[in-house]
Design a protein around this motif. Sequence first.
Motif, PDB file in Angstrom:
ATOM      1  N   SER A  75      65.914   5.528  54.804  1.00 44.10           N
ATOM      2  CA  SER A  75      65.059   4.799  53.860  1.00 44.10           C
ATOM      3  C   SER A  75      65.536   5.009  52.428  1.00 44.10           C
ATOM      4  O   SER A  75      65.602   4.068  51.628  1.00 44.10           O
ATOM      5  N   SER A  76      65.887   6.236  52.101  1.00 42.75           N
ATOM      6  CA  SER A  76      66.385   6.533  50.757  1.00 42.75           C
ATOM      7  C   SER A  76      67.734   5.856  50.523  1.00 42.75           C
ATOM      8  O   SER A  76      67.986   5.309  49.445  1.00 42.75           O
ATOM      9  N   LEU A  77      68.597   5.880  51.535  1.00 40.48           N
ATOM     10  CA  LEU A  77      69.902   5.218  51.421  1.00 40.48           C
ATOM     11  C   LEU A  77      69.731   3.732  51.123  1.00 40.48           C
ATOM     12  O   LEU A  77      70.385   3.184  50.231  1.00 40.48           O
ATOM     13  N   LYS A 111      59.666   1.846  52.642  1.00 40.18           N
ATOM     14  CA  LYS A 111      59.358   3.226  52.272  1.00 40.18           C
ATOM     15  C   LYS A 111      60.301   3.720  51.175  1.00 40.18           C
ATOM     16  O   LYS A 111      59.869   4.363  50.200  1.00 40.18           O
ATOM     17  N   GLY A 112      61.578   3.412  51.316  1.00 41.44           N
ATOM     18  CA  GLY A 112      62.559   3.861  50.339  1.00 41.44           C
ATOM     19  C   GLY A 112      62.328   3.273  48.961  1.00 41.44           C
ATOM     20  O   GLY A 112      62.447   3.966  47.944  1.00 41.44           O
ATOM     21  N   ILE A 113      61.972   1.989  48.906  1.00 45.25           N
ATOM     22  CA  ILE A 113      61.718   1.332  47.623  1.00 45.25           C
ATOM     23  C   ILE A 113      60.504   1.937  46.927  1.00 45.25           C
ATOM     24  O   ILE A 113      60.518   2.186  45.717  1.00 45.25           O
ATOM     25  N   VAL A 114      59.451   2.198  47.695  1.00 44.54           N
ATOM     26  CA  VAL A 114      58.233   2.786  47.123  1.00 44.54           C
ATOM     27  C   VAL A 114      58.531   4.169  46.529  1.00 44.54           C
ATOM     28  O   VAL A 114      58.134   4.487  45.403  1.00 44.54           O
ATOM     29  N   ARG A 151      58.575   5.424  42.386  1.00 40.16           N
ATOM     30  CA  ARG A 151      57.849   6.599  41.874  1.00 40.16           C
ATOM     31  C   ARG A 151      58.782   7.523  41.096  1.00 40.16           C
ATOM     32  O   ARG A 151      58.436   8.003  40.016  1.00 40.16           O
ATOM     33  N   VAL A 152      59.954   7.745  41.654  1.00 38.28           N
ATOM     34  CA  VAL A 152      60.932   8.612  40.994  1.00 38.28           C
ATOM     35  C   VAL A 152      61.387   8.006  39.675  1.00 38.28           C
ATOM     36  O   VAL A 152      61.524   8.707  38.657  1.00 38.28           O
ATOM     37  N   SER A 153      61.624   6.679  39.652  1.00 35.10           N
ATOM     38  CA  SER A 153      62.079   6.001  38.437  1.00 35.10           C
ATOM     39  C   SER A 153      61.047   6.104  37.329  1.00 35.10           C
ATOM     40  O   SER A 153      61.385   6.336  36.162  1.00 35.10           O
ATOM     41  N   ILE A 154      59.773   5.924  37.681  1.00 37.84           N
ATOM     42  CA  ILE A 154      58.696   6.022  36.689  1.00 37.84           C
ATOM     43  C   ILE A 154      58.637   7.430  36.117  1.00 37.84           C
ATOM     44  O   ILE A 154      58.499   7.629  34.911  1.00 37.84           O
ATOM     45  N   LYS A 155      58.768   8.422  36.998  1.00 43.10           N
ATOM     46  CA  LYS A 155      58.734   9.815  36.563  1.00 43.10           C
ATOM     47  C   LYS A 155      59.886  10.116  35.614  1.00 43.10           C
ATOM     48  O   LYS A 155      59.722  10.817  34.604  1.00 43.10           O
TER      49      LYS A 155
END
Length: 390
Positions: free
Chosen positions: A295-297, A328-331, A335-339
């Motif tokens: 999902s992250s990939l 799932k990966g996009i969500v 979140r990480v990008s906003i942080k």
Amino acid sequence: MDQILLSVIIPTYNRYEYLKGCLDATTTLRSNNFEIIVQDNTEDNKEILEYIKKLEDSRIKYFHIKEHICVSDNCDEAMKHATGKYICMIGDDDTICDSMIAAAQFCAENSIEAVKYLIPGFNWPDMTFVGKKKEANLFFREKADGGVEIIDAEEKLINVLLNADGLDFLPRVYHGMVSKACMDRIYLKAGSYFPGPSPDMGNAAAVCLESKKSAFIYDYLIVSGYGYKSARGEGNRQQHYGKLNEKPWLPKDIMERWDHNIPPIFSGETIIADSLTESLCRMGRIDLAKRYNYSSLYAIFLAHHKDAFRQMMKFVIQKPIRMMWLIKGIVVRLRVSIKCRLSHNKNPYFMEKFDIVCLEDAQRQVNQLRAELAVNLHLISKECLEDCND
């Protein structure tokens, strides 16, 4: 005769403009306790044969295979010629520093089998920058202090699996250093020192599983060169991407070997992911390969290659689980990008220099900085690291 301490292996193919600079810089080291293994797959090698002859350095051992082979096989051939107690593989646009010999001796004295370390980067004069600010010729991401931290390599590997991260902190032979004994054990298990289409990740995964004692060294041991023809150079031009069967340095059977849950598209993200899962399987750790975070990939790949959206969607709709992984990966990535945006932006480099004209000059600058910082290798504990970071 005593075994030589270090073998520096340099696989190369059609890049003599860089290899000459690499040899010029590497042969400036005064130590006779290392050898330089050049494994050349260039068809016409007259030019480099004449150049090596003029260098008159017995530490250089040159080997040539005229028939084209994939990059992993060329790396395997280089390894087979290495006789040192420790092995370090560099690109033909890199060089090692004086500190590499001392680090190999430190590892031998402390029974350390595999390491990773801080790496200054050098942009060759022919490096281009498309759609981004020109970088310094020589840059240091972190400050060296000589600390040697014993690490749990398999734990580091699992973190990469769970986050689909790169291999920056994994001990390995490419831009790292590994004992020949450890490398030989990998070959016995996997049938290759580099069990994957990308030698760096294929070897890194295997080393993390096989090394009996690993460490991270907070010191500059090499200079990593980035030329126009390098992967970083292609990435700067947005060209490190394309069809798998159009990359001549990949194995001929790459399509048959490719992980069926990784998009069959060549990119830095996909080739690293496939090399990781293949290496784990060939090392007998299918259980770990199953833990890979697809999902992250998927999310990272789409973020970096928006023009591949249609290809990616065509791939993921073939299996419902892939679509679930993508969502799932996009969500998670959002979140990480906003942080990250909410946090303060910092200069990612500890030091930058803009007037370095050649690799040998970059090597001198690194040696000088180490002297100014009074870097001395010493073992450190996790508690010491935590105190330093507070």
